[in-house]
Write a protein that holds these residues in place. Structure first.
Motif, short mmCIF file in Angstrom:
data_model
loop_
_atom_site.label_atom_id
_atom_site.label_comp_id
_atom_site.label_asym_id
_atom_site.label_seq_id
_atom_site.Cartn_x
_atom_site.Cartn_y
_atom_site.Cartn_z
N VAL A 84 -37.75 89.32 51.71
CA VAL A 84 -37.21 90.65 51.41
C VAL A 84 -37.98 91.68 52.22
O VAL A 84 -39.16 91.90 51.99
N LEU A 85 -37.30 92.30 53.18
CA LEU A 85 -37.94 93.32 54.00
C LEU A 85 -37.91 94.68 53.32
O LEU A 85 -38.82 95.48 53.49
N ALA A 86 -36.87 94.96 52.58
CA ALA A 86 -36.76 96.24 51.87
C ALA A 86 -35.83 96.04 50.68
O ALA A 86 -34.85 95.30 50.76
N TYR A 121 -28.38 102.27 39.97
CA TYR A 121 -27.02 101.78 39.71
C TYR A 121 -26.73 100.52 40.52
O TYR A 121 -26.07 99.61 40.04
N GLN A 122 -27.23 100.50 41.75
CA GLN A 122 -27.10 99.33 42.60
C GLN A 122 -28.40 99.09 43.33
O GLN A 122 -29.14 100.03 43.64
N HIS A 123 -28.67 97.82 43.62
CA HIS A 123 -29.82 97.45 44.43
C HIS A 123 -29.34 97.02 45.81
O HIS A 123 -28.36 96.27 45.93
N ILE A 124 -30.02 97.49 46.84
CA ILE A 124 -29.67 97.18 48.22
C ILE A 124 -30.86 96.50 48.87
O ILE A 124 -31.97 97.04 48.87
N ALA A 125 -30.63 95.32 49.40
CA ALA A 125 -31.71 94.52 49.97
C ALA A 125 -31.50 94.30 51.46
O ALA A 125 -30.38 94.05 51.91
N LEU A 126 -32.59 94.39 52.21
CA LEU A 126 -32.61 94.03 53.63
C LEU A 126 -33.40 92.74 53.74
O LEU A 126 -34.57 92.69 53.34
N LEU A 127 -32.78 91.70 54.25
CA LEU A 127 -33.36 90.36 54.22
C LEU A 127 -33.41 89.76 55.61
O LEU A 127 -32.67 90.15 56.52
#
Length: 521
Positions: A438-440, A483-489
């Motif tokens: 997980v980068l961010a 409300y939402q999670h956003i992942a940079l992988l």
């Protein structure tokens, strides 16, 4: 033997064919009024009627016999008389009638009540706007003639209730009808086929639901003034229950438009709406993509391609994948493939993608880990994945569960199509278990832009203020207010060879992100 209707040349449809007109007579305990009502159909209009459909809703009197007796008299239009073996209700009787009208090939059907409350003399005026192609529905309004309803014997309390409910419904729906509660209707049968009327209630608020469906579908409604008749007929409508039901219907629709509740009698839109800067997960992902160099993008769950279109404008080459093909998607994507991600990624998409975007996708899959693992296989070395999921630990879903009011919505955290729910911790475990670093990991605030629509100065200011508060609370407590999670992988660090030199991919990625970007790693 019924006479064959004689056609007059005044109305033809776009194919050059004279529309086939039917009259649907809904009747319940109307033995004493049915024949008198049918006798009032203008003689010069009878030859234009292909069929009269009389549906007796399991009456306790001789309604069926009266209908048969009238149909067998000399000079009647072709008439079908049916008696239901059990009472279907006001709405249920209409459903049966409209299905029968479609089955018998009618083009226009007019709803007429067997108790004589609406004027058969105006049947020509009721069908005329549909014949001319000016409307898909025509309503006879008792309120267009100022004071006419009261002069016609409508009780004052009913007149007041009608006016109050109509004004409320217009305000909530953005419509301008003079009356929502007239039972004198004419419909294009082709328009009825476009509406899910079979999902409507069987009760008296059926008429309100069909108005909402017409408005939602963008179909045209025309009103004409009709006289009011109140005699000694028996009223079977419980006024207070009816008022509660119609208000509930309109509120249910308004909430469904915003994503709350399921509202099965209103179709869901085929594709998602997208506006830049609207605070949604797709808007946040787009902002992050602006900072990345152009490359090959795989957009999973691309819907109608609105997001892909914006990526292509940034210089990316986008391949879209979705379970259904929404019209226009191929024009917005470089390539498009139809595939059910529940079965995995399609082989035809190829490999070597710089980025894979899965915005609000993996929560719709029963085994998202498998698809995540397959995504790693189509990325080039150093490629990245951007995905978003709703946050099930948001206060809204927590409150629903705590109050014992858990249920699904049309979209959002509790979307009725979601198969998996994620919190920030479970999302991290899922992607790490599927082979990613997980980068961010960031969170978005609640979408007050969707709830309020930003309409008007007050609504826009309120949406802006609440949006700012939501963003602040999300930064302070993302697990509760996000409300939402956003992942940079990126797939787990591995050594690769670039120009004959051993280089650690993770080292490259570390140099491309500041410590502030590496949230939650």
């Amino acid at each position: 033997m019924q006479p064959t209707p004689v056609r007059t040349p005044e109305a033809v449809d776009r194919s050059g064919r004279t529309p086939r007109i039917g009259v649907l007579v809904v009747a319940y305990n109307a033995e004493t009024t049915l024949e008198r009502t049918l006798d009032r159909i203008p003689a010069d209009f009878r030859s234009r009627i292909d069929e009269i459909l009389i549906l007796d809703d399991a009456s306790h009197d001789g309604t069926f016999t009266a209908g048969c007796r009238w149909s067998e008299a000399e000079g009647r239009p072709r008439t079908v008389v049916m008696r239901h073996t059990k009472n279907l209700g006001y709405g249920g009787n209409q459903k049966a009638g409209y299905a029968l009208a479609a089955e018998r090939g009618l083009d226009i059907v007019v709803l007429l009540h067997g108790d004589g409350q609406y004027a058969p003399e105006l049947l020509p005026e009721m069908v005329a706007p549909i014949e001319r192609g000016e409307a898909e529905a025509v309503f006879g309004s008792r309120m267009m003639d100022r004071g006419g309803a009261l002069r016609g014997g409508m009780p004052l309390y009913k007149w007041l209730g009608n006016r109050i409910l109509t004004r409320l419904e217009n305000a909530l729906l953005g419509s301008r009808l003079t009356e929502f509660h007239s039972g004198y209707r004419a419909y294009s049968v082709a328009a009825l086929r476009r509406l899910p009327v079979e999902r409507n209630t069987d009760a008296f608020d059926f008429d309100t639901q069909i108005i909402v469906q017409l408005i939602d579908a963008g179909l045209r409604i025309r009103e004409i003034p009709v006289p009011t008749y109140y005699g000694d007929e028996i009223c079977y409508v419980n006024g207070l229950k009816y008022a509660k039901d119609v208000v509930k219907d309109v509120l249910e629709y308004r909430l469904a438009v915003k994503g709350f509740g399921t509202c099965p009698w209103i179709p869901k839109p085929e594709g998602y709406a997208f506006k830049e800067g609207d605070g949604s997960s797709h808007a946040v992902i787009l902002d992050r993509m602006r900072a990345l160099p152009p490359g090959r993008v795989l957009d999973l769950g691309c819907s109608g391609g609105l997001f892909a279109e914006r990526l292509q404008a940034l210089g990316h080459e986008v391949t879209g994948v979705d379970r259904v093909e929404v019209p226009g998607v191929r024009e917005r994507c470089h390539r498009f493939f139809t595939a059910d991600l529940e079965e995995g990624l399609p082989e035809e998409i190829g490999r070597g993608y710089d980025y894979v975007v899965a915005g609000d996708v993996i929560e719709h899959l029963s085994r998202p880990e498998r698809v995540l693992a397959e995504i790693a296989g189509v990325l080039r070395p150093g490629g990245r994945v951007l995905l978003s999921v709703p946050n099930f630990s948001h206060w809204y879903s927590r409150l629903r569960v705590a109050l014992g009011a858990f249920g699904y919505d049309r979209r959002g955290i509790l979307d009725e199509t979601h198969l998996r729910f994620f919190t920030r911790a479970s999302l991290r475990r899922t992607v790490q278990g599927a082979g990613y670093d997980v980068l961010a990991l960031t969170s978005t605030g609640a979408p007050f832009w969707a709830l309020l629509g930003g309409g008007g100065r007050v609504g826009g200011a309120l949406a802006k203020a609440l949006g700012g508060l939501s963003r602040l609370l999300t930064r302070l407590r993302p697990t509760l207010f996000g409300y939402q999670h956003i992942a940079l992988l990126t797939p787990h660090a591995a050594e690769t060879i670039i120009a004959g030199e051993h280089v650690d991919v993770q080292d490259i990625l570390n140099r491309q992100y500041t410590p502030a970007d590496r949230v939650g790693v």
